[in-house]
Write a protein that holds these residues in place. Sequence first.
Motif, PDB file in Angstrom:
ATOM      1  N   THR A  93     144.532 -23.151  53.878  1.00 20.31           N
ATOM      2  CA  THR A  93     145.026 -23.639  52.597  1.00 20.31           C
ATOM      3  C   THR A  93     144.844 -25.150  52.532  1.00 20.31           C
ATOM      4  O   THR A  93     144.499 -25.810  53.512  1.00 20.31           O
ATOM      5  CB  THR A  93     146.516 -23.304  52.414  1.00 20.31           C
ATOM      6  OG1 THR A  93     147.291 -24.147  53.295  1.00 20.31           O
ATOM      7  CG2 THR A  93     146.800 -21.838  52.741  1.00 20.31           C
ATOM      8  N   GLU A 147     147.729 -24.799  56.335  1.00 20.50           N
ATOM      9  CA  GLU A 147     148.213 -23.518  56.816  1.00 20.50           C
ATOM     10  C   GLU A 147     147.044 -22.535  56.811  1.00 20.50           C
ATOM     11  O   GLU A 147     146.009 -22.799  56.205  1.00 20.50           O
ATOM     12  CB  GLU A 147     149.352 -23.005  55.934  1.00 20.50           C
ATOM     13  CG  GLU A 147     150.597 -23.861  56.001  1.00 20.50           C
ATOM     14  CD  GLU A 147     151.745 -23.303  55.191  1.00 20.50           C
ATOM     15  OE1 GLU A 147     152.895 -23.633  55.515  1.00 20.50           O
ATOM     16  OE2 GLU A 147     151.500 -22.541  54.235  1.00 20.50           O
ATOM     17  N   ILE A 181     145.883 -18.514  56.155  1.00 21.04           N
ATOM     18  CA  ILE A 181     146.148 -17.165  55.672  1.00 21.04           C
ATOM     19  C   ILE A 181     145.197 -16.231  56.404  1.00 21.04           C
ATOM     20  O   ILE A 181     143.984 -16.481  56.441  1.00 21.04           O
ATOM     21  CB  ILE A 181     145.914 -17.050  54.151  1.00 21.04           C
ATOM     22  CG1 ILE A 181     146.766 -18.070  53.389  1.00 21.04           C
ATOM     23  CG2 ILE A 181     146.201 -15.627  53.677  1.00 21.04           C
ATOM     24  CD1 ILE A 181     148.252 -17.871  53.505  1.00 21.04           C
ATOM     25  N   TYR A 198     149.097 -12.436  56.717  1.00 19.94           N
ATOM     26  CA  TYR A 198     150.012 -13.374  57.367  1.00 19.94           C
ATOM     27  C   TYR A 198     149.750 -14.803  56.901  1.00 19.94           C
ATOM     28  O   TYR A 198     148.618 -15.161  56.565  1.00 19.94           O
ATOM     29  CB  TYR A 198     149.841 -13.338  58.894  1.00 19.94           C
ATOM     30  CG  TYR A 198     150.382 -12.104  59.570  1.00 19.94           C
ATOM     31  CD1 TYR A 198     151.665 -12.084  60.113  1.00 19.94           C
ATOM     32  CD2 TYR A 198     149.597 -10.964  59.694  1.00 19.94           C
ATOM     33  CE1 TYR A 198     152.154 -10.953  60.754  1.00 19.94           C
ATOM     34  CE2 TYR A 198     150.083  -9.825  60.332  1.00 19.94           C
ATOM     35  CZ  TYR A 198     151.360  -9.833  60.867  1.00 19.94           C
ATOM     36  OH  TYR A 198     151.838  -8.714  61.493  1.00 19.94           O
ATOM     37  N   ARG A 199     150.813 -15.610  56.942  1.00 19.81           N
ATOM     38  CA  ARG A 199     150.678 -17.064  56.782  1.00 19.81           C
ATOM     39  C   ARG A 199     151.075 -17.715  58.093  1.00 19.81           C
ATOM     40  O   ARG A 199     152.170 -17.480  58.608  1.00 19.81           O
ATOM     41  CB  ARG A 199     151.557 -17.592  55.641  1.00 19.81           C
ATOM     42  CG  ARG A 199     151.484 -19.116  55.509  1.00 19.81           C
ATOM     43  CD  ARG A 199     152.388 -19.664  54.416  1.00 19.81           C
ATOM     44  NE  ARG A 199     151.810 -19.446  53.097  1.00 19.81           N
ATOM     45  CZ  ARG A 199     152.298 -18.611  52.192  1.00 19.81           C
ATOM     46  NH1 ARG A 199     153.380 -17.887  52.473  1.00 19.81           N
ATOM     47  NH2 ARG A 199     151.737 -18.476  51.011  1.00 19.81           N
ATOM     48  N   VAL A 250     141.269 -18.412  50.063  1.00 20.84           N
ATOM     49  CA  VAL A 250     142.348 -19.091  49.357  1.00 20.84           C
ATOM     50  C   VAL A 250     141.744 -20.082  48.372  1.00 20.84           C
ATOM     51  O   VAL A 250     140.858 -20.864  48.740  1.00 20.84           O
ATOM     52  CB  VAL A 250     143.272 -19.846  50.342  1.00 20.84           C
ATOM     53  CG1 VAL A 250     144.401 -20.542  49.592  1.00 20.84           C
ATOM     54  CG2 VAL A 250     143.827 -18.898  51.390  1.00 20.84           C
TER      55      VAL A 250
END
Length: 278
Positions: free
Chosen positions: A109, A113, A115, A125-126, A154
Amino acid sequence: LRLCLGGWGSLVNPTGLAVCPGSGRLAVAHDGKKRIHVFGPSGFCLRRFGERGDANNDIKYALDVTVTSDGHVVVTDGGDCSVKAFDSEGRGVLAVREGFCLPWGLDATAKSEVILTDSVAGALYRLAADFQRGELKKCQMIRSRLVSPRAVAVCQSSGAVVVVEHLKARGASQGSTRVTIFSAEMDLIGQMDSFGLNLVFPSRIYATAVAFDREGRVIVTDVCSQAVICLGKPEEFPSFNPLISHGLSYPVGLTYTANNSLVVLDSGDHSVKVYSST
């Protein structure tokens, strides 16, 4: 086609592709002795790392790769069902084994983060970490009850997430794929499987990779027609606009560079193909 990188001998059965934010470099995951190759914008291989082996930071079998905004390379390792992070020099900084069944696709992201999909668990999941310190902050399941989710992307502007699910085969069928789009809050926006797409489009689509372009449109690779297809923005999904319809063999990876060049990973001839936006 503006540039072709790799080829058999340089890349062995490549599986994943990512662009390094800011630098324009490309990270490619493959099945060679060193699993990650980093190419410069001109096509020269700048770095190889991720040794094949059993040590904590070795990579048994790389399924996908992404690069965070701070330059860390994150890899899903199907060999030991883990997610591994490396710094820009190729040094291992973190290995996460949070009870994954088979972590597969992943994308970073705008906030660095990650994904990621778990194909066997049917989950999304994150993952948040301090990669500089090698510390995991959070690994949270954000969506379940997906069917063999693999590729994921994303949208850097909206935070929307698109996933390619691989549906079970029925009878003599080879199975099909489903493209599912979620908002940044993980609300379902749109969904269309191969059968539904075939009602709208002229040929059967079997999606293997997915990305968002700079305008937030969903782009997929299709191995049936050996093409790259734009499915439109989430709110107008699905539309149909072939972007590349020849010159590909078995496209399995997809990304965009900062200058909006389209990059395709072709496992059919073990190469990376870069297309200019003009």
